[in-house]
Design a protein around this motif. Sequence first.
Motif, PDB file in Angstrom:
ATOM      1  N   TRP A  13      41.289  67.380  11.814  1.00 47.88           N
ATOM      2  CA  TRP A  13      40.953  68.743  12.528  1.00 47.88           C
ATOM      3  C   TRP A  13      39.374  68.633  12.710  1.00 47.88           C
ATOM      4  CZ3 TRP A  13      42.276  72.732  15.466  1.00 47.88           C
ATOM      5  CH2 TRP A  13      41.500  73.716  15.697  1.00 47.88           C
ATOM      6  N   ASP A  14      38.585  68.298  11.425  1.00 49.59           N
ATOM      7  CA  ASP A  14      37.274  68.146  11.608  1.00 49.59           C
ATOM      8  C   ASP A  14      36.645  66.992  12.759  1.00 49.59           C
ATOM      9  OD1 ASP A  14      37.018  69.828   9.794  1.00 49.59           O
ATOM     10  OD2 ASP A  14      36.670  68.524   8.141  1.00 49.59           O
ATOM     11  N   THR A  15      37.429  66.048  12.755  1.00 48.74           N
ATOM     12  CA  THR A  15      37.309  65.242  13.859  1.00 48.74           C
ATOM     13  C   THR A  15      37.422  65.384  15.242  1.00 48.74           C
ATOM     14  OG1 THR A  15      37.903  63.250  12.265  1.00 48.74           O
ATOM     15  CG2 THR A  15      37.768  62.736  14.603  1.00 48.74           C
ATOM     16  N   LEU A  16      38.453  66.138  15.355  1.00 47.30           N
ATOM     17  CA  LEU A  16      38.830  66.740  16.884  1.00 47.30           C
ATOM     18  C   LEU A  16      37.586  67.841  16.981  1.00 47.30           C
ATOM     19  CD1 LEU A  16      40.463  66.973  19.336  1.00 47.30           C
ATOM     20  CD2 LEU A  16      42.002  68.835  17.754  1.00 47.30           C
ATOM     21  N   ILE A  17      37.376  68.835  16.112  1.00 47.30           N
ATOM     22  CA  ILE A  17      36.505  69.849  16.592  1.00 47.30           C
ATOM     23  C   ILE A  17      35.087  69.074  16.855  1.00 47.30           C
ATOM     24  CG2 ILE A  17      35.003  71.978  15.850  1.00 47.30           C
ATOM     25  CD1 ILE A  17      38.025  72.272  16.632  1.00 47.30           C
ATOM     26  N   GLY A  18      34.593  68.144  16.099  1.00 49.76           N
ATOM     27  CA  GLY A  18      33.449  67.534  16.249  1.00 49.76           C
ATOM     28  C   GLY A  18      32.972  66.853  17.636  1.00 49.76           C
ATOM     29  N   TYR A  19      34.020  66.146  17.940  1.00 47.01           N
ATOM     30  CA  TYR A  19      34.050  65.372  19.241  1.00 47.01           C
ATOM     31  C   TYR A  19      34.246  66.453  20.399  1.00 47.01           C
ATOM     32  CZ  TYR A  19      34.468  60.622  17.844  1.00 47.01           C
ATOM     33  OH  TYR A  19      34.115  59.645  17.471  1.00 47.01           O
ATOM     34  N   LEU A  20      35.091  67.428  20.474  1.00 47.23           N
ATOM     35  CA  LEU A  20      35.082  68.294  21.447  1.00 47.23           C
ATOM     36  C   LEU A  20      33.971  69.338  21.573  1.00 47.23           C
ATOM     37  CD1 LEU A  20      39.206  69.155  21.526  1.00 47.23           C
ATOM     38  CD2 LEU A  20      37.757  67.279  22.443  1.00 47.23           C
ATOM     39  N   THR A 243      42.717  61.982  19.383  1.00 45.28           N
ATOM     40  CA  THR A 243      41.423  62.188  18.299  1.00 45.28           C
ATOM     41  C   THR A 243      41.885  62.848  17.083  1.00 45.28           C
ATOM     42  OG1 THR A 243      39.942  62.439  20.199  1.00 45.28           O
ATOM     43  CG2 THR A 243      39.259  63.318  18.369  1.00 45.28           C
ATOM     44  N   PHE A 244      42.682  63.822  17.065  1.00 43.36           N
ATOM     45  CA  PHE A 244      43.219  64.306  15.822  1.00 43.36           C
ATOM     46  C   PHE A 244      43.946  63.303  14.912  1.00 43.36           C
ATOM     47  CE2 PHE A 244      46.691  66.289  13.319  1.00 43.36           C
ATOM     48  CZ  PHE A 244      45.879  67.244  12.666  1.00 43.36           C
ATOM     49  N   ALA A 245      44.775  62.713  15.584  1.00 42.96           N
ATOM     50  CA  ALA A 245      45.511  61.651  15.056  1.00 42.96           C
ATOM     51  C   ALA A 245      44.508  60.531  14.254  1.00 42.96           C
ATOM     52  CB  ALA A 245      46.662  60.849  15.823  1.00 42.96           C
ATOM     53  N   LEU A 246      43.572  60.205  15.200  1.00 45.58           N
ATOM     54  CA  LEU A 246      42.526  59.073  14.652  1.00 45.58           C
ATOM     55  C   LEU A 246      41.860  59.809  13.214  1.00 45.58           C
ATOM     56  CD1 LEU A 246      40.980  57.911  17.771  1.00 45.58           C
ATOM     57  CD2 LEU A 246      42.682  56.614  16.254  1.00 45.58           C
ATOM     58  N   GLY A 247      41.506  60.977  13.359  1.00 51.70           N
ATOM     59  CA  GLY A 247      40.911  61.532  12.109  1.00 51.70           C
ATOM     60  C   GLY A 247      41.933  61.598  10.937  1.00 51.70           C
ATOM     61  N   VAL A 248      43.088  61.917  11.219  1.00 50.47           N
ATOM     62  CA  VAL A 248      44.212  61.770  10.035  1.00 50.47           C
ATOM     63  C   VAL A 248      44.309  60.330   9.732  1.00 50.47           C
ATOM     64  CG1 VAL A 248      46.536  62.011   9.514  1.00 50.47           C
ATOM     65  CG2 VAL A 248      45.391  63.736  10.884  1.00 50.47           C
ATOM     66  N   LEU A 249      44.206  59.507  10.623  1.00 51.29           N
ATOM     67  CA  LEU A 249      44.282  57.828  10.125  1.00 51.29           C
ATOM     68  C   LEU A 249      43.155  57.568   9.221  1.00 51.29           C
ATOM     69  CD1 LEU A 249      45.939  54.991  10.600  1.00 51.29           C
ATOM     70  CD2 LEU A 249      44.537  54.751  12.753  1.00 51.29           C
TER      71      LEU A 249
END
Length: 357
Positions: A13-20, A243-249
């Motif tokens: 979630w943090d990765t997704l919010i950061g990018y978008l 992007t969310f999946a990459l953050g989880v990975l």
Amino acid sequence: MIDILLGSLLLGWDTLIGYLSQHVITCLVPAFFIAGAIATFVKKDAILKYFSPETKKTVSYGIASISGTVLAVCSCTILPMFAGILKKGSGLGPAITFLVAGPAINILAIVYTAQVLGLDIGVARAVAAVGISILIGLIMMKLFPAHDTETKKTFGAARKAVMAQEATRPRWVVPLFFVMLVAILLVGTSALDAFIRLGIVYALSIGIALLLIYYFTRDEVTDWGMEIWDLTKKIFPILIIGTFALGVLSFFLPAEFFRPYFGETSLISTFLASVVGMILYIPTLLEVPVIGTTLGYLSGAMAKGPALSLLLTGPTISLPSLLVIYRLIGAKKTLVYTALVVGFATIAGFLFGIFFP
């Protein structure tokens, strides 16, 4: 176990919010408008006019290498376009140039790359994609001349008819329209004061509106809106989910894991990155968070050379796309095409990493 799961989901979630939050409004939205405009306002007859084997090479290869700038496509979605331009009378060289450059240089990908990974690698990606695509197209044309000989016989009369057509509006209108759209993108992503940016964008928007009112039909404007929506619904959900999946990975497979393979620029590391890009299927734009977060370019775990090599091959070729290309142009041409893409991407990444560390 629950703590691990929650931790991975929070990182995703943090990765997704950061990018978008940093790149959607100022970067992707204007780029979607530009990509939709090219699909609407650039006539399909331009293929016969500019991609034909009879067209001057500096014109056909130059246009083929940059025409993908405003096409939001990846290695698989560009294939119908590639098949279409071949069937409509394109020379093999310009078609291959378009196939290579299209996914790597589209405006969405270039702007997103420069915004997230840095201006230097964004510019390097654009320059390398154009140069490599032209070289590969010229080599393919020289190695397989029979295609162009047959195309000249089949489409010669059709091309003459297209060349004789008259423009329906002044020639300066469409170029000015795209200049204004690109200017909005550049101003929106600039470091200017917010009030100044808003004023310039407002003035440019008024100019675009006037052009649309006086020089474009209602159907063309409607089609533009439909193209923008079509691009958005195809690409944006994939970008969000990916992007969310990459953050989880990255929670389970941190970027440091890849440092031994991509942490330095060498011929081996750039070749490995090129091969990885060839094997994987990476939807357009998703290569940016893959390289930035998963492989650790932004954290220093991935060097510039391998990053550029992967940026060049990842969106351009993949195993699924190569199977389709094989059916379109045959095994021999596909094998040569693959070797050229991987080879030139390896060299480009290596040179970039050495001279711009």
